[in-house]
Design a protein around this motif. Structure first.
Motif, PDB file in Angstrom:
ATOM      1  N   ILE A 292       0.850  -1.206   0.000  1.00  0.00           N
ATOM      2  CA  ILE A 292       0.000   0.000   0.000  1.00  0.00           C
ATOM      3  C   ILE A 292       0.882   1.252   0.000  1.00  0.00           C
ATOM      4  CG2 ILE A 292      -1.744   1.316   1.293  1.00  0.00           C
ATOM      5  CD1 ILE A 292      -2.835  -1.426   2.283  1.00  0.00           C
ATOM      6  N   ASN A 293       1.952   1.216   0.808  1.00  0.00           N
ATOM      7  CA  ASN A 293       2.846   2.385   0.839  1.00  0.00           C
ATOM      8  C   ASN A 293       3.518   2.624  -0.505  1.00  0.00           C
ATOM      9  OD1 ASN A 293       2.393   3.167   3.466  1.00  0.00           O
ATOM     10  ND2 ASN A 293       3.925   1.743   4.298  1.00  0.00           N
ATOM     11  N   MET A 294       3.765   1.549  -1.260  1.00  0.00           N
ATOM     12  CA  MET A 294       4.448   1.703  -2.558  1.00  0.00           C
ATOM     13  C   MET A 294       3.702   2.658  -3.477  1.00  0.00           C
ATOM     14  SD  MET A 294       5.588  -2.232  -3.295  1.00  0.00           S
ATOM     15  CE  MET A 294       6.068  -1.960  -5.004  1.00  0.00           C
ATOM     16  N   LEU A 295       2.364   2.658  -3.381  1.00  0.00           N
ATOM     17  CA  LEU A 295       1.573   3.544  -4.252  1.00  0.00           C
ATOM     18  C   LEU A 295       1.919   5.006  -4.017  1.00  0.00           C
ATOM     19  CD1 LEU A 295      -1.986   2.009  -3.799  1.00  0.00           C
ATOM     20  CD2 LEU A 295      -0.628   1.925  -5.886  1.00  0.00           C
ATOM     21  N   PHE A 296       2.201   5.324  -2.759  1.00  0.00           N
ATOM     22  CA  PHE A 296       2.409   6.732  -2.408  1.00  0.00           C
ATOM     23  C   PHE A 296       3.869   7.142  -2.566  1.00  0.00           C
ATOM     24  CE2 PHE A 296      -1.397   5.092  -0.527  1.00  0.00           C
ATOM     25  CZ  PHE A 296      -2.320   6.036  -0.960  1.00  0.00           C
ATOM     26  N   GLN A 297       4.731   6.131  -2.830  1.00  0.00           N
ATOM     27  CA  GLN A 297       6.138   6.429  -3.117  1.00  0.00           C
ATOM     28  C   GLN A 297       6.409   6.291  -4.614  1.00  0.00           C
ATOM     29  OE1 GLN A 297       7.611   3.303  -0.707  1.00  0.00           O
ATOM     30  NE2 GLN A 297       7.116   4.329   1.206  1.00  0.00           N
ATOM     31  N   GLY A 298       5.388   5.962  -5.369  1.00  0.00           N
ATOM     32  CA  GLY A 298       5.560   5.794  -6.821  1.00  0.00           C
ATOM     33  C   GLY A 298       6.366   4.558  -7.178  1.00  0.00           C
ATOM     34  N   ASP A 299       6.330   3.522  -6.349  1.00  0.00           N
ATOM     35  CA  ASP A 299       7.153   2.327  -6.604  1.00  0.00           C
ATOM     36  C   ASP A 299       6.485   1.305  -7.521  1.00  0.00           C
ATOM     37  OD1 ASP A 299       9.175   3.323  -5.074  1.00  0.00           O
ATOM     38  OD2 ASP A 299       8.546   2.303  -3.233  1.00  0.00           O
ATOM     39  N   ASN A 300       5.313   1.616  -8.035  1.00  0.00           N
ATOM     40  CA  ASN A 300       4.659   0.670  -8.968  1.00  0.00           C
ATOM     41  C   ASN A 300       4.686   1.246 -10.382  1.00  0.00           C
ATOM     42  OD1 ASN A 300       2.706   2.700  -7.978  1.00  0.00           O
ATOM     43  ND2 ASN A 300       1.267   1.656  -9.320  1.00  0.00           N
ATOM     44  N   ILE A 301       4.780   0.317 -11.342  1.00  0.00           N
ATOM     45  CA  ILE A 301       4.493   0.677 -12.737  1.00  0.00           C
ATOM     46  C   ILE A 301       3.296  -0.177 -13.116  1.00  0.00           C
ATOM     47  CG2 ILE A 301       5.291   0.695 -15.131  1.00  0.00           C
ATOM     48  CD1 ILE A 301       8.019   1.231 -14.321  1.00  0.00           C
ATOM     49  N   GLY A 302       2.257   0.440 -13.664  1.00  0.00           N
ATOM     50  CA  GLY A 302       1.044  -0.316 -13.977  1.00  0.00           C
ATOM     51  C   GLY A 302       0.359  -0.768 -12.702  1.00  0.00           C
ATOM     52  N   LYS A 303      -0.375  -1.881 -12.820  1.00  0.00           N
ATOM     53  CA  LYS A 303      -1.229  -2.334 -11.721  1.00  0.00           C
ATOM     54  C   LYS A 303      -0.432  -2.973 -10.585  1.00  0.00           C
ATOM     55  CE  LYS A 303      -4.824  -3.334  -9.482  1.00  0.00           C
ATOM     56  NZ  LYS A 303      -5.505  -2.194  -8.853  1.00  0.00           N
ATOM     57  N   LEU A 304      -0.665  -2.526  -9.372  1.00  0.00           N
ATOM     58  CA  LEU A 304       0.020  -3.083  -8.199  1.00  0.00           C
ATOM     59  C   LEU A 304      -0.852  -4.173  -7.568  1.00  0.00           C
ATOM     60  CD1 LEU A 304       2.410  -2.999  -6.244  1.00  0.00           C
ATOM     61  CD2 LEU A 304       1.249  -1.185  -4.997  1.00  0.00           C
TER      62      LEU A 304
END
Ligand SMILES: NC(=O)c1ccc[n+]([C@@H]2O[C@H](COP(=O)([O-])OP(=O)(O)OC[C@H]3O[C@@H](n4cnc5c(N)ncnc54)[C@H](OP(=O)(O)O)[C@@H]3O)[C@@H](O)[C@H]2O)c1
Length: 308
Positions: A292-304
């Motif tokens: 969940i935190n990755m979304l707010f750090q921009g750590d995903n490309i495409g769907k997480l």
């Protein structure tokens, strides 16, 4: 793990994939919102894909795959008339299970209804999408290309910008972490912007609003820059007035009765290569909070997605 014996009408499913979505952060906040906030002690709400292990339910049999609000848990007991909206997934060649959480799931549907129904893009128009390399933004940009728009994506890394420009054929990709991103946006929009598909809010939205044409359309899909902070989404409404903008917010759940038709169309575009997608998969149930935190750090490309 304690799973109670099934009563008549119930089914037990094992969760295989969890959809990790920015709205989960909103669900945790004790503020008025479009669903009741999750209370302390409740299973955290989330969408997921699960497979039936055992069934006494009239609609589901062992091996069926379902999508719905599984919650952040490894097993889910489905009851008759369950309010969590479980849908049986069809088995379609060329589509993976994870496609049903992203491109054919809430993200693809959000892009579809937000752009095609609310913005109604016309060929030759200029579309700017923020959060452009994320699950929703990446589909928005590709739908814009399918409908003949000039598409400008704003995303948070050079890697993300390369993906949306080189693989997804966006016309321009701007990394908002570069010091000159505002100048890049001005250079990319010499005739102004017809449609802003807004996923982020804050200074990115303000910079795009400054480039809008008179009577431009702003589709308010998300305001992720404010989900973990108290920053206002927009410091002043004067831009909206001066440019005579139409600003429309929407929540995808309002379109639920039409999901099947839209998913069929998205599936066709996916199978014919008109839509490409990418997944960031985090393995292990215990890593869901980290994801969940990755979304707010921009750590995903495409769907997480968390794979259990
Ligand atoms: N209205 C609806 O019904 C609906 C439905 C689904 C989603 N949404 C909204 O759509 C947006 C995208 O959701 P998604 O599920 O597709 O997630 P996503 O775009 O796959 O992931 C979130 C992305 O947001 C970007 N981001 C995070 N914090 C940011 C910040 N402070 N400034 C700029 N960018 C930031 C990050 O990318 P960068 O590396 O580019 O920063 C991150 O990868 C969210 O706002 C979400 O709430 C709305």
């Amino acid at each position: 793990m304690m799973v109670p014996p099934l009563s008549e009408g119930q089914a037990l499913a094992r969760v295989k994939y969890l959809s990790i979505d920015p709205t989960m952060r909103v669900w945790m906040a004790d503020v008025p919102q479009y669903m009741p906030p999750v209370q302390l002690g409740e299973v955290m709400r989330s969408f997921g894909l699960a497979e039936i292990l055992e069934s006494r339910h009239p609609d589901f049999k062992k091996g069926d795959k379902l999508m719905g609000l599984t919650g952040l848990q490894e097993y889910v007991v489905i009851t008759p008339g369950d309010p969590r909206a479980f849908q049986k997934l069809p088995s379609i060649p060329f589509l993976s299970d994870t496609n049903f959480l992203g491109t054919l799931g809430l993200n693809g549907l959000t892009a579809y209804f937000g752009l095609l129904e609310i913005a109604k893009p016309q060929s030759g128009e200029t579309l700017v999408v923020s959060g452009a390399a994320g699950a929703t933004g990446s589909i928005v940009g590709q739908l814009g290309k399918i409908h003949g728009c000039r598409v400008i994506g704003i995303a948070g890394s050079d890697d993300k910008c390369r993906w949306i420009k080189d693989d997804l054929a966006f016309d321009v990709a701007i990394n908002y972490k570069h010091p000159d991103w505002r100048q890049q946006l001005i250079a990319a929009t010499p005739n102004g912007v017809d449609i802003d598909f807004e996923n982020v809010g804050g200074e990115i939205m303000e910079a795009v609003l400054d480039r809008m044409k008179l009577h431009g359309r702003v589709i308010l899909c998300g305001l992720i820059s404010g989900y973990t902070r108290q920053d206002p989404a927009l410091s002043s409404f004067s831009r909206v007035l001066i440019k005579r903008l139409r600003v429309e917010g929407f929540i995808i759940l309002d379109y639920a009765s039409r999901f099947m038709d839209a998913a069929r169309q998205l599936g066709m575009w996916k199978m014919t290569g008109k839509i490409k997608d990418r997944h960031t998969i985090v393995k292990g149930f215990d890593r869901a909070p980290e994801a969940i935190n990755m979304l707010f750090q921009g750590d995903n490309i495409g769907k997480l997605i968390v794979e259990l």
